[in-house]
Scaffold this active site. Structure first.
Site, short mmCIF file in Angstrom:
data_model
loop_
_atom_site.label_atom_id
_atom_site.label_comp_id
_atom_site.label_asym_id
_atom_site.label_seq_id
_atom_site.Cartn_x
_atom_site.Cartn_y
_atom_site.Cartn_z
N ASP A 1 0.74 -1.16 0.29
CA ASP A 1 -0.12 0.17 -0.48
C ASP A 1 0.75 1.64 -0.39
O ASP A 1 0.78 2.28 0.56
CB ASP A 1 -1.12 -0.33 1.23
CG ASP A 1 -2.23 -1.06 0.99
OD1 ASP A 1 -2.42 -0.58 -0.54
OD2 ASP A 1 -2.64 -1.13 2.02
N ASP B 1 -7.17 -5.02 -3.99
CA ASP B 1 -6.74 -3.69 -3.75
C ASP B 1 -5.66 -3.26 -4.31
O ASP B 1 -5.25 -1.36 -4.23
CB ASP B 1 -6.44 -3.59 -2.08
CG ASP B 1 -7.41 -4.56 -1.73
OD1 ASP B 1 -7.68 -5.93 -2.12
OD2 ASP B 1 -7.50 -4.64 -0.09
N1 GLY Z 1 -7.41 -2.29 1.83
C1 GLY Z 1 -7.92 -3.18 2.97
C2 GLY Z 1 -9.09 -3.25 2.38
O1 GLY Z 1 -9.63 -2.20 1.56
O2 GLY Z 1 -10.29 -2.90 3.72
#
Ligand code: GLY
Length: 377
Positions: free
Chosen positions: A101, A159
Site C-alpha cells: 500500500d 486492492d
Molecule cells: N485494503 C484493505 C481494505 O480495503 O480493507
C-alpha cells in the site's frame, strides 16, 4: 418541457454538490484543529482515533487535507498534511514494516504535496515509495506481492490496483518506463485472474511464487472465495479506470466498465452497498458506505474517459451513489466523520458499520471531481 426539466435537474445537482462540499470542508477544517497530524482510521463515539504509523490507511487524512486545501488554501491544512507526511518517514525508511500500500500512503501525502507545492523532498519520498513498490514485483507470476509475512510470498489482492498510479507517476517524472511496465503487467494479470466473466472480482488469489502458477482463490475480507466483497469490487472499478487513464489501453477500459456494471447491478434498491454482494442477506446485514464512495469516485473517473454519449450515464450513477450515501448515512454535526456505516473486515469481526477514513476520503474526492478537479490517484 423536457428541456426545462433537464436544466432544473442540473441546477439542483450543482446546488447539492456545493452545499455538501461546504458542509464537508467546514467539518474537515474543524476536525483538523482537534486531531492535527495524527493517523485517523475509525471514528468511535464521534471522534477519530489514531492508528499506529504502519497502518495502510495513513495516507487518507493528508489526502483529505490536500483535497480541501486545494480549494480553501487554509494554511493549517497544508501544514498538518506536511506534518503527517514527515511522520510517515518512520515507515518509508523501515523495510521491515511495509506492504504493497505504498500508493495509498505516498500518493495522497508526498505526491499530492509535490504536485500542489512543488516540494523536492516530497518528490523524493514519492520516488522512494515507487521504487519500493516496484521492488515487490514477481516476474514469474506478473504480480506485486501484497504482504511481507513469511508464507505470503504468493498472496495477491485486488486492492493493489489502487497503488499502481504511484508507478505511472514515477515513470512520468523520471522518464523511465520500467515503472509503467510493472504496473501494466500487474493489471493484465488482474484482468486474467481476478475479474470474472460477469465483472465481479476475487479479493485474494494465491500463486506459487516460484512458478507463477495460480494455486487458489481465498475469501479474504469477503464472504467466500467466490463471493463479491463490495469494497474489492470498488477497488476494481476505480483501479481499472485509473489504469486506462494512465495507459490508454482499451482492455483496461473494458475491464473497468465490466466491473462498474457488475457493481451497479448488484446494488440494493437504496443504492447503499452491502459489505458483500454475494453474501446471504440477513436482517442486520453490514453495509459498506466506503465501497460506495470509492466506486462513485471511480465512476467519475470513468465518465471522463468514455465517449461523449456515455459520460452522463456514469456521472449520473456517481451522483446517485453519493446522494444515497450522504442522505442516508451522513455523520451529524457532533460526529467527526463525514460518512457513517462503513465496514472494515467482517470475517475478522473488525470495524463493522462504523465510520472509516477511506470512506470519507473517496466521498470528498468524488465531490471534488464533480466540481471539475482531478483526484489524487
Ligand atoms: N485494503 C484493505 C481494505 O480495503 O480493507
Amino acid at each position: 418541457m423536457v428541456f426545462y426539466l433537464g436544466v432544473n435537474k442540473v441546477n439542483y445537482e450543482l446546488e447539492w454538490i456545493d452545499t455538501v462540499w461546504e458542509a464537508v470542508t467546514e467539518k474537515v477544517s474543524r476536525t483538523s484543529k482537534r486531531i492535527g497530524a495524527t493517523f485517523p482510521h475509525v471514528s468511535i463515539d464521534g471522534v477519530y482515533n489514531s492508528e499506529n504509523a504502519s497502518w495502510w490507511t495513513n495516507g487518507f487524512w493528508p489526502g483529505i487535507l490536500w483535497l480541501v486545501y486545494r480549494e480553501t488554501k487554509e494554511k493549517i491544512l497544508s501544514e498538518t498534511a506536511s506534518e503527517v507526511e514527515a511522520k510517515l518517514d518512520e515507515i518509508l525508511y523501515d523495510i521491515e514494516r511495509q506492504d504493497h500500500d505504498m500508493g495509498f500512503r505516498w500518493l495522497l501525502s508526498s505526491v499530492a504535496h509535490y504536485k500542489l507545492l512543488n516540494r523536492t523532498d516530497s518528490k523524493r519520498r514519492g520516488l522512494m515509495a515507487a521504487n519500493l513498490l516496484a521492488g515487490r514485483f514477481n516476474l514469474k507470476g506478473n504480480f506485486i506481492r501484497a504482504f511481507d509475512a513469511p508464507g505470503r510470498e504468493g498472496v495477491v489482492i485486488i486492492d493493489t490496483l489502487m497503488n499502481l498510479p504511484l508507478l505511472y507517476w514515477a515513470a512520468e517524472i523520471t522518464g523511465d518506463p520500467r515503472f509503467k511496465w510493472i504496473a501494466i503487467a500487474h493489471t493484465d494479470m488482474v484482468l486474467r485472474a481476478f475479474i470474472r466473466p460477469d465483472g465481479s472480482v476475487h479479493h485474494v488469489l494465491r500463486f506459487d511464487p516460484e512458478t507463477g502458477e495460480r494455486i487458489e482463490a481465498l475469501g479474504g475480507q469477503g464472504y467466500a472465495p467466490d463471493s463479491a466483497w463490495s469494497r474489492g469490487a470498488s477497488w476494481a472499478v476505480h483501479g481499472l479506470a485509473l489504469a486506462y487513464r494512465y495507459t490508454g489501453e482499451s482492455r483496461f477500459l473494458e475491464g473497468a466498465k465490466s466491473a462498474a456494471h457488475y457493481f451497479l447491478a448488484a446494488l440494493p434498491e437504496n443504492h447503499v452497498p452491502y459489505w458483500d454482494f454475494r453474501a446471504p442477506v440477513t436482517e442486520n446485514m453490514p453495509l459498506d458506505t466506503s465501497a460506495g464512495a470509492c466506486a462513485a469516485s471511480g465512476l467519475m473517473e470513468l465518465s471522463r474517459l468514455v465517449g461523449e454519449h456515455e459520460q452522463t450515464m456514469y456521472k449520473n450513477e456517481a451522483i446517485q451513489l453519493l446522494k444515497a450515501l450522504y442522505e442516508n448515512y451522513k455523520g451529524s454535526e457532533s460526529e467527526e466523520a463525514i460518512l457513517l456505516m462503513a465496514t472494515g473486515n467482517v470475517p475478522a469481526k473488525k470495524h463493522i458499520n462504523i465510520p472509516i477514513i477511506y470512506g470519507d476520503y473517496f466521498f470528498i474526492e468524488a465531490l471534488s471531481k464533480l466540481k471539475g478537479h482531478d483526484g489524487l490517484f
